[in-house]
Design an enzyme around this catalytic site. Structure first.
Site, mmCIF file in Angstrom:
data_model
loop_
_atom_site.group_PDB
_atom_site.id
_atom_site.type_symbol
_atom_site.label_atom_id
_atom_site.label_comp_id
_atom_site.label_asym_id
_atom_site.label_seq_id
_atom_site.Cartn_x
_atom_site.Cartn_y
_atom_site.Cartn_z
ATOM 1 C CE LYS A 46 105.901 106.423 53.899
ATOM 2 N NZ LYS A 46 104.933 105.924 54.922
ATOM 3 C CB SER A 47 112.984 102.362 53.055
ATOM 4 O OG SER A 47 113.478 103.671 53.144
ATOM 5 N N GLY A 48 109.935 100.627 52.727
ATOM 6 C CA GLY A 48 109.445 99.249 52.635
ATOM 7 C C GLY A 48 109.337 98.597 54.004
ATOM 8 C CB THR A 49 108.977 100.114 57.395
ATOM 9 O OG1 THR A 49 109.736 101.218 56.926
ATOM 10 C CG2 THR A 49 109.382 99.728 58.791
ATOM 11 C CG HIS A 101 111.845 104.542 61.095
ATOM 12 N ND1 HIS A 101 111.881 103.690 60.031
ATOM 13 C CD2 HIS A 101 110.549 104.967 61.180
ATOM 14 C CE1 HIS A 101 110.663 103.586 59.497
ATOM 15 N NE2 HIS A 101 109.847 104.343 60.186
ATOM 16 C CB SER A 131 106.912 107.101 49.574
ATOM 17 O OG SER A 131 106.123 106.362 50.460
ATOM 18 C CB THR A 221 101.243 90.650 46.254
ATOM 19 O OG1 THR A 221 99.930 90.391 46.734
ATOM 20 C CG2 THR A 221 101.924 89.374 45.805
ATOM 21 C CG PHE A 222 100.847 97.361 46.515
ATOM 22 C CD1 PHE A 222 101.449 98.173 47.466
ATOM 23 C CD2 PHE A 222 99.764 97.857 45.814
ATOM 24 C CE1 PHE A 222 100.981 99.455 47.718
ATOM 25 C CE2 PHE A 222 99.285 99.139 46.055
ATOM 26 C CZ PHE A 222 99.902 99.935 47.003
ATOM 27 C CG MET A 225 100.850 93.212 52.295
ATOM 28 S SD MET A 225 102.515 93.883 52.412
ATOM 29 C CE MET A 225 102.318 95.213 53.603
ATOM 30 N NE ARG A 249 102.372 107.399 47.564
ATOM 31 C CZ ARG A 249 102.887 107.648 46.366
ATOM 32 N NH1 ARG A 249 102.176 108.318 45.474
ATOM 33 N NH2 ARG A 249 104.109 107.263 46.047
HETATM 34 N N1 LIG Z 1 103.595 94.885 49.445
HETATM 35 C C1 LIG Z 1 104.131 96.041 49.045
HETATM 36 N N2 LIG Z 1 104.666 96.137 47.803
HETATM 37 C C2 LIG Z 1 105.201 97.306 47.366
HETATM 38 N N3 LIG Z 1 105.243 98.437 48.106
HETATM 39 C C3 LIG Z 1 104.717 98.382 49.362
HETATM 40 C C4 LIG Z 1 104.150 97.201 49.882
HETATM 41 N N4 LIG Z 1 103.715 97.472 51.139
HETATM 42 C C5 LIG Z 1 103.998 98.769 51.372
HETATM 43 N N5 LIG Z 1 104.591 99.319 50.304
HETATM 44 C C6 LIG Z 1 104.996 100.718 50.091
HETATM 45 O O1 LIG Z 1 105.995 101.111 51.017
HETATM 46 C C7 LIG Z 1 105.864 102.536 51.242
HETATM 47 C C8 LIG Z 1 105.696 102.792 52.718
HETATM 48 O O2 LIG Z 1 106.970 102.654 53.291
HETATM 49 P P1 LIG Z 1 107.162 102.252 54.795
HETATM 50 O O3 LIG Z 1 106.342 101.067 55.131
HETATM 51 O O4 LIG Z 1 108.623 102.150 55.006
HETATM 52 O O5 LIG Z 1 106.583 103.508 55.573
HETATM 53 S S1 LIG Z 1 106.817 103.818 57.128
HETATM 54 O O6 LIG Z 1 108.194 104.245 57.278
HETATM 55 O O7 LIG Z 1 106.517 102.636 57.911
HETATM 56 O O8 LIG Z 1 105.864 104.932 57.420
HETATM 57 C C9 LIG Z 1 104.656 102.986 50.440
HETATM 58 O O9 LIG Z 1 105.187 103.392 49.188
HETATM 59 P P2 LIG Z 1 104.441 104.389 48.182
HETATM 60 O O10 LIG Z 1 103.263 103.618 47.648
HETATM 61 O O11 LIG Z 1 105.448 104.686 47.102
HETATM 62 O O12 LIG Z 1 104.049 105.597 48.953
HETATM 63 C C10 LIG Z 1 103.863 101.696 50.366
HETATM 64 O O13 LIG Z 1 102.904 101.668 49.345
#
Ligand SMILES: Nc1ncnc2c1ncn2[C@@H]1O[C@H](COP(=O)(O)OS(=O)(=O)O)[C@@H](OP(=O)(O)O)[C@H]1O
Length: 291
Positions: A46-49, A101, A131, A221-222, A225, A249
């Site tokens: 949940k760190s931006g993977t 991870h 998250s 961008t969110f 994506m 999310r």
């Molecule tokens: N493009 C972009 N911009 C901003 N945020 C983004 C983007 N892509 C994925 N996300 C957010 O990343 C969170 C998911 O984290 P992970 O991808 O690390 O999850 S995992 O570990 O692979 O399950 C999850 O965060 P939350 O929205 O706070 O739940 C995703 O929405």
């Protein structure tokens, strides 16, 4: 806490997903044959993977940028320990991109020769927690999702998949000299996505044209994506159909404020604040500061 032993097991200090991993597999990864051209993306969940997976896929694959190829990022930058689509890692063309991870002490030995490029993405742990809580509602587990205060305690105790957030980040940071590692934060990516992509390219030695760089940034961008079936994880294995759209999310900094009560925040800080004080990442806790 008897909650989760059914869908996760602890091995060498880390909780793994029973459905996709075995202790034997984890052991075998130490000898996983590394190529100098491999790139590893490393995160605590949940760190931006997925965001960074998408960026790496876009940087390396023209067919992703120009949309001539319809390949999911999970197959472009697959998980090392969770080979969900049973890819033949040994015979993939170079450069191979991997996601993991894993903690620093369980990754392939070959990563420690400092020749393989490793990107570590960290996120402020309050947003990770929130998250993760929402994610726990959309992954298939035999448990009922607990309420937030129970999940908070599990998170603080490291009783979630991938175990302790602090141990993960600290482990990778403290052992940074063993690896060729580039640290980046989710908040930096939020604040300046183009700058973050440029820094990633710089680390990887990739030079993109201005047009290609624009494309990478636009497609990462969110909003874009979320619409991109190759990157939005709506078809990710293990995600419940009716709720699958929630994987991407909110994608914001500071959402923890919408979930954590004052008392929960105090509890969080009581356990973690002091212990994370000497970590070098300037975590941005508040979306007003970041965006
Ligand atoms: N493009 C972009 N911009 C901003 N945020 C983004 C983007 N892509 C994925 N996300 C957010 O990343 C969170 C998911 O984290 P992970 O991808 O690390 O999850 S995992 O570990 O692979 O399950 C999850 O965060 P939350 O929205 O706070 O739940 C995703 O929405």
């Amino acid at each position: 806490m008897e909650h989760s032993e059914k869908y996760m097991f602890k091995y060498k200090g880390i909780y793994f997903y029973t459905k996709y991993v075995t202790p034997e597999l984890i052991d075998s990864l130490e000898e996983f044959e590394i190529r100098v051209s491999d790139v590893f993306l490393i995160t605590y969940p949940k760190s931006g993977t997925v965001w960074t997976q998408n960026i790496l896929s876009l940087i390396f694959h023209e067919g992703h940028r120009d949309e001539t190829e319809d390949i999911h990022v999970i197959d472009r930058v697959p998980w090392l320990e969770y080979n969900l689509n049973k890819l033949d890692y040994a015979n993939r063309p170079s450069p191979r991109l991997f996601t993991t991870h894993l903690p620093y002490y369980l990754v392939p030995r070959g990563l420690k020769n400092k020749r393989v490029k490793v990107i570590y993405v960290a996120r402020n742990p309050k947003d990770v927690l929130v998250s993760y809580f929402h994610f726990s509602k959309i992954v298939i587990t035999p448990d009922n999702t607990p309420d937030f205060s129970i999940f908070l305690e599990r998170f603080l105790a490291g009783e979630v998949l991938s175990s302790s957030w602090l141990d993960h980040v600290r482990g990778w940071y403290d052992h940074r000299d063993d690896f060729n590692i580039f640290f980046l934060t989710y908040e930096e990516m939020k604040k300046d996505l183009r700058g973050a992509v440029l820094r990633i390219c710089d680390f990887l030695g990739k030079e993109l044209s201005e047009d290609d760089l624009d494309t990478v940034v636009k497609k990462a961008t969110f909003e874009n994506m979320k619409k991109d079936p190759r990157a939005n994880y709506e078809t990710r294995p293990g995600v419940r159909l009716e709720e699958k759209k929630c994987f991407l999310r909110k994608g914001t900094v500071g959402d923890w404020k919408n979930t954590m009560t004052v008392a929960q925040n105090e509890r969080f800080e009581e356990v973690l604040k002091e212990k994370m004080k000497d970590l070098p990442f300037s975590y941005i806790w508040d979306n007003e500061e970041a965006i």
